[in-house]
Design an enzyme around this catalytic site. Structure first.
Site, short mmCIF file in Angstrom:
data_model
loop_
_atom_site.label_atom_id
_atom_site.label_comp_id
_atom_site.label_asym_id
_atom_site.label_seq_id
_atom_site.Cartn_x
_atom_site.Cartn_y
_atom_site.Cartn_z
CE LYS A 36 -6.00 -5.14 -0.41
NZ LYS A 36 -4.88 -5.61 -1.24
NE ARG A 80 -4.37 1.02 -2.28
CZ ARG A 80 -5.07 0.05 -2.83
NH1 ARG A 80 -6.28 -0.20 -2.45
NH2 ARG A 80 -4.52 -0.69 -3.74
NE ARG A 127 -6.32 -9.43 -9.78
CZ ARG A 127 -6.07 -8.53 -8.84
NH1 ARG A 127 -6.58 -8.66 -7.64
NH2 ARG A 127 -5.31 -7.49 -9.12
NE ARG A 161 -7.56 -5.14 -10.60
CZ ARG A 161 -7.43 -5.03 -9.28
NH1 ARG A 161 -8.19 -5.74 -8.47
NH2 ARG A 161 -6.54 -4.20 -8.77
NE ARG A 190 -2.17 -2.91 -8.52
CZ ARG A 190 -2.58 -4.14 -8.80
NH1 ARG A 190 -2.22 -4.74 -9.92
NH2 ARG A 190 -3.35 -4.78 -7.96
P1 AP5 Z 1 -7.24 -10.88 -4.66
O1 AP5 Z 1 -8.18 -11.41 -3.64
O2 AP5 Z 1 -7.82 -10.27 -5.91
O3 AP5 Z 1 -6.19 -9.88 -3.96
P2 AP5 Z 1 -6.33 -8.38 -3.47
O4 AP5 Z 1 -5.56 -8.27 -2.19
O5 AP5 Z 1 -7.76 -7.97 -3.47
O6 AP5 Z 1 -5.51 -7.65 -4.61
P3 AP5 Z 1 -5.84 -6.32 -5.44
O7 AP5 Z 1 -4.92 -6.31 -6.62
O8 AP5 Z 1 -7.30 -6.20 -5.71
O9 AP5 Z 1 -5.39 -5.24 -4.43
P4 AP5 Z 1 -5.11 -3.79 -4.72
O10 AP5 Z 1 -5.05 -3.29 -3.35
O11 AP5 Z 1 -3.94 -3.47 -5.55
O12 AP5 Z 1 -6.31 -3.33 -5.70
P5 AP5 Z 1 -7.56 -2.41 -5.49
O13 AP5 Z 1 -8.63 -2.90 -6.36
O14 AP5 Z 1 -7.81 -2.21 -4.05
O15 AP5 Z 1 -6.25 -12.07 -5.06
C1 AP5 Z 1 -5.25 -11.89 -6.06
C2 AP5 Z 1 -5.05 -13.20 -6.85
O16 AP5 Z 1 -4.55 -14.18 -5.94
C3 AP5 Z 1 -6.35 -13.80 -7.42
O17 AP5 Z 1 -6.06 -14.40 -8.65
C4 AP5 Z 1 -6.79 -14.84 -6.38
O18 AP5 Z 1 -7.53 -15.91 -6.97
C5 AP5 Z 1 -5.43 -15.31 -5.85
N1 AP5 Z 1 -5.48 -15.71 -4.44
C6 AP5 Z 1 -6.16 -15.08 -3.42
N2 AP5 Z 1 -5.94 -15.71 -2.25
C7 AP5 Z 1 -5.08 -16.76 -2.53
C8 AP5 Z 1 -4.48 -17.76 -1.73
N3 AP5 Z 1 -4.71 -17.83 -0.40
N4 AP5 Z 1 -3.66 -18.65 -2.35
C9 AP5 Z 1 -3.42 -18.59 -3.68
N5 AP5 Z 1 -3.99 -17.67 -4.51
C10 AP5 Z 1 -4.80 -16.75 -3.92
O19 AP5 Z 1 -7.02 -1.00 -6.05
C11 AP5 Z 1 -6.78 -0.80 -7.42
C12 AP5 Z 1 -6.41 0.66 -7.67
O20 AP5 Z 1 -7.50 1.54 -7.28
C13 AP5 Z 1 -5.21 1.20 -6.88
O21 AP5 Z 1 -3.99 0.91 -7.52
C14 AP5 Z 1 -5.52 2.70 -6.84
O22 AP5 Z 1 -5.22 3.32 -8.07
C15 AP5 Z 1 -7.03 2.72 -6.65
N6 AP5 Z 1 -7.45 2.69 -5.25
C16 AP5 Z 1 -8.21 1.71 -4.65
N7 AP5 Z 1 -8.42 1.99 -3.35
C17 AP5 Z 1 -7.77 3.16 -3.11
C18 AP5 Z 1 -7.59 3.95 -1.94
N8 AP5 Z 1 -8.11 3.59 -0.77
N9 AP5 Z 1 -6.85 5.07 -2.05
C19 AP5 Z 1 -6.32 5.47 -3.22
N10 AP5 Z 1 -6.44 4.76 -4.37
C20 AP5 Z 1 -7.16 3.61 -4.31
MG MG Z 2 -8.94 -6.59 -4.59
#
Ligand code: AP5
Ligand code: MG
Length: 213
Positions: free
Chosen positions: A13, A86, A125, A158, A169
């Site tokens: 994402k 989410r 990552r 991270r 997660r």
């Molecule tokens: P990346 O692009 O970083 O993936 P992502 O989907 O953004 O993954 P996240 O871990 O950021 O998602 P998340 O939803 O858990 O975290 P968030 O920060 O929102 O890619 C991942 C890896 O894959 C990278 O190394 C990249 O290079 C690689 N990659 C990407 N595309 C690829 C491809 N096509 N092929 C191969 N490799 C690839 O949330 C973190 C925390 O914040 C949550 O756990 C929660 O505590 C809190 N939080 C955030 N939002 C909310 C909400 N709305 N409600 C409640 N709590 C929330």
């Molecule tokens: Mg992300």
């Protein structure tokens, strides 16, 4: 245009949102990035959300919605949501917020990737401490180990990319976020993209979906 990117943690994402928001001149809204910035700055909000992020649990819906509304009120560009909503409660909150502004969600794009693949990706990552660019030691390494190609700052792992937190997660996603697929499928503006291809191929696919009338 207002777009939501949905998918497992690690489905890409953030990677796609960075590319698409530039290409389409949209405002990239990552609730995870907002919370991590507040955490790094040790603000009151950062302290409030720290326990949830570090444990891989969701921040309470009410707080998430409050933070978003206060940050997005003045934004005039289209919004590209990454990691929000989410839960069904957050999706309902977003619907009524858009309705109150006379706006709507134009597309919800689900990046479909298997759980095995996302677990592999998250373990490898790396994120830039300066500009936030996302790397992967396997699929997208920087030219020089642990140094950002774009701004030269060091890369970091991270805190929530430790194996035990990754597992939590993924469980939280299955329990609380997966029901959103049915919620948005019923909305008529739901699209699915195979997120297992290269980042460039996924970006092309998503752009093509968004060009559809
Ligand atoms: P990346 O692009 O970083 O993936 P992502 O989907 O953004 O993954 P996240 O871990 O950021 O998602 P998340 O939803 O858990 O975290 P968030 O920060 O929102 O890619 C991942 C890896 O894959 C990278 O190394 C990249 O290079 C690689 N990659 C990407 N595309 C690829 C491809 N096509 N092929 C191969 N490799 C690839 O949330 C973190 C925390 O914040 C949550 O756990 C929660 O505590 C809190 N939080 C955030 N939002 C909310 C909400 N709305 N409600 C409640 N709590 C929330
Ligand atoms: Mg992300």
């Amino acid at each position: 245009m207002n777009i939501i990117l949905l998918g497992y943690p690690g489905s890409g994402k953030g990677t796609q949102a960075k590319v698409l928001s530039q290409k389409l001149n949209m405002f990239h809204v990552s609730t995870g990035d907002i919370f991590r910035e507040e955490l790094a700055k040790k603000t009151q909000l950062g302290q409030e959300v720290a326990g949830y992020l570090n444990a891989g649990r969701l921040v309470p819906d009410k707080l998430v919605l409050e933070v978003l509304k206060s940050r997005l009120g003045a934004e005039t560009r289209g919004l590209l949501f990454d990691g929000f909503p989410r839960t069904v409660e957050q999706a309902e909150g977003l619907d009524s917020w858009f309705m109150s502004r006379g706006q709507a969600i134009d597309a919800v794009v689900f990046l479909n990737v298997t759980e095995e693949e996302v677990a592999r990706r998250l373990g490898a990552r790396r994120t830039c401490t300066g500009c936030g660019r996302i790397y992967n030691t396997i699929s997208a390494p920087p030219a020089k180990e642990n140094v950002c190609d774009a701004c030269g700052k060091p890369l970091m792992v991270r805190d929530d990319d430790k194996p035990a937190v990754i597992e939590r997660r993924l469980q939280v996603y299955r329990d609380q976020t997966e029901p959103l697929l049915a919620y948005y499928r019923a909305s008529g503006s739901f699209y699915e993209a195979d997120g297992s291809q290269s980042p460039e191929a996924v970006a092309e696919k998503v752009s093509a979906l968004l060009r559809k009338p």
